[in-house]
Design a protein around this motif. Structure first.
Motif, mmCIF file in Angstrom:
data_model
loop_
_atom_site.group_PDB
_atom_site.id
_atom_site.type_symbol
_atom_site.label_atom_id
_atom_site.label_comp_id
_atom_site.label_asym_id
_atom_site.label_seq_id
_atom_site.Cartn_x
_atom_site.Cartn_y
_atom_site.Cartn_z
ATOM 1 N N ALA A 245 0.852 -1.205 0.000
ATOM 2 C CA ALA A 245 0.000 0.000 0.000
ATOM 3 C C ALA A 245 0.884 1.250 0.000
ATOM 4 O O ALA A 245 0.633 2.201 -0.761
ATOM 5 C CB ALA A 245 -0.919 -0.009 1.221
ATOM 6 N N VAL B 43 -2.276 5.663 -6.824
ATOM 7 C CA VAL B 43 -3.622 5.881 -6.286
ATOM 8 C C VAL B 43 -4.056 7.311 -6.565
ATOM 9 O O VAL B 43 -3.359 8.253 -6.189
ATOM 10 C CB VAL B 43 -3.642 5.630 -4.761
ATOM 11 C CG1 VAL B 43 -5.055 5.761 -4.215
ATOM 12 C CG2 VAL B 43 -3.058 4.273 -4.438
ATOM 13 N N CYS C 139 -7.025 2.957 -8.502
ATOM 14 C CA CYS C 139 -5.703 2.441 -8.145
ATOM 15 C C CYS C 139 -5.104 1.830 -9.416
ATOM 16 O O CYS C 139 -5.594 0.804 -9.883
ATOM 17 C CB CYS C 139 -5.884 1.402 -7.045
ATOM 18 S SG CYS C 139 -4.338 0.802 -6.407
ATOM 19 N N SER D 70 -2.435 -6.846 -0.903
ATOM 20 C CA SER D 70 -2.746 -5.619 -0.167
ATOM 21 C C SER D 70 -4.230 -5.317 -0.331
ATOM 22 O O SER D 70 -4.936 -6.037 -1.057
ATOM 23 C CB SER D 70 -1.887 -4.457 -0.666
ATOM 24 O OG SER D 70 -2.003 -3.357 0.226
ATOM 25 N N LEU E 199 -4.465 0.532 2.546
ATOM 26 C CA LEU E 199 -4.205 1.713 1.724
ATOM 27 C C LEU E 199 -4.656 2.990 2.432
ATOM 28 O O LEU E 199 -3.911 3.977 2.505
ATOM 29 C CB LEU E 199 -4.916 1.569 0.378
ATOM 30 C CG LEU E 199 -4.645 2.684 -0.612
ATOM 31 C CD1 LEU E 199 -3.249 2.561 -1.188
ATOM 32 C CD2 LEU E 199 -5.663 2.683 -1.725
#
Ligand SMILES: O=P(O)(O)OC[C@H]1O[C@H](OP(=O)(O)OP(=O)(O)O)[C@H](O)[C@@H]1O
Ligand SMILES: O=C(O)c1cc(=O)[nH]c(=O)[nH]1
Length: 215
Positions: free
Chosen positions: A14, A23, A43, A180, A185
């Motif tokens: 993340a 992101v 993402c 992840s 995140l």
């Protein structure tokens, strides 16, 4: 991999995705996902291809999971398109055959949906970059099953952890593992000051009912 190691990997990946700006938050102009869902977040795991240390961390994570959970795997198959490079790196690490799965069969040539060589009865691990609804990767895994081979599991870099996706995999009897996830995140982004309180509130509102989210 222990649960603690998996948790650490989820945080590391993340943090890496945030570091390379994979992101994006765009609450005022939502992204349209492949499923049609409108989302304030996107993402782009494809960017990991540009960073050898990060793609290696991803490949190592996948390879470790496969050795531990599916030592019987005979083929590593990537989902078209974003899963393909990661499947190639993992297959290389494990010295296994690699294939990839199109979202639908080609309309010309050999009209294949699965490219490479997957024989009936072979045990296949499917590699995907990201799970939103899970529709794309489930379709890929079911194409493997349709071809008479055995999809052992889907492994993906990241998941939004939607309950509907978890349920869809359970219903299809296909295990899903991810390196992840959305929780890690958001935690990493908040800890690093990369996300404002207003964005967190926006994301919470979206996540509570993504189908209804419109701006
Ligand atoms: O879980 P889902 O709701 O199916 O969404 C996730 C899928 O969407 C993206 O692919 P996209 O359709 O953008 O194609 P690409 O892989 O060719 O970029 C992503 O790479 C996953 O495959
Ligand atoms: O669902 C999608 O299409 C999707 C979401 C996301 O965050 N990233 C991506 O590449 N695809």
């Amino acid at each position: 991999m222990s649960n603690a190691a998996l948790e650490q990997l989820a945080k590391d990946i993340a943090a890496s995705l945030l570091e390379i700006e994979a992101v994006a938050l765009r609450p005022n102009e939502p992204f349209t996902w492949t499923s049609g869902i409108q989302s304030p977040i996107y993402c782009d795991n494809r960017l990991t291809m540009a960073y050898p240390a990060i793609r290696e961390k991803v490949a190592e994570g996948f390879a470790t999971l496969i050795k531990q959970l599916y030592p019987e795997a005979e083929v590593i198959a990537g989902t078209s398109t974003a899963g393909i490079p990661h499947a190639a790196w993992v297959a290389q690490k494990l010295n296994l055959p690699m294939a990839y799965i199109r979202d639908k069969a080609k309309g010309h040539g050999k009209q294949n949906q699965i490219e490479g060589r997957v024989a009936p009865g072979q045990k296949v691990v499917v590699i995907e970059d990201l799970i939103s609804t899970g529709g794309s990767s489930l379709k890929a895994a079911l194409a493997v099953r349709e071809a008479g081979a055995e999809p052992l599991a889907v492994l993906a870099i990241f998941t939004y952890q939607f309950q509907s996706a978890i349920d869809a995999f359970a219903e299809a009897g296909i295990p899903l593992y991810t390196l992840s996830n959305y929780t890690s995140l958001i935690e990493q982004a908040a800890a690093a000051g990369k996300i404002a309180q207003t964005d967190i509130a926006e994301l919470q509102a979206w996540r509570a009912n993504p189908q209804a989210y419109r701006k």
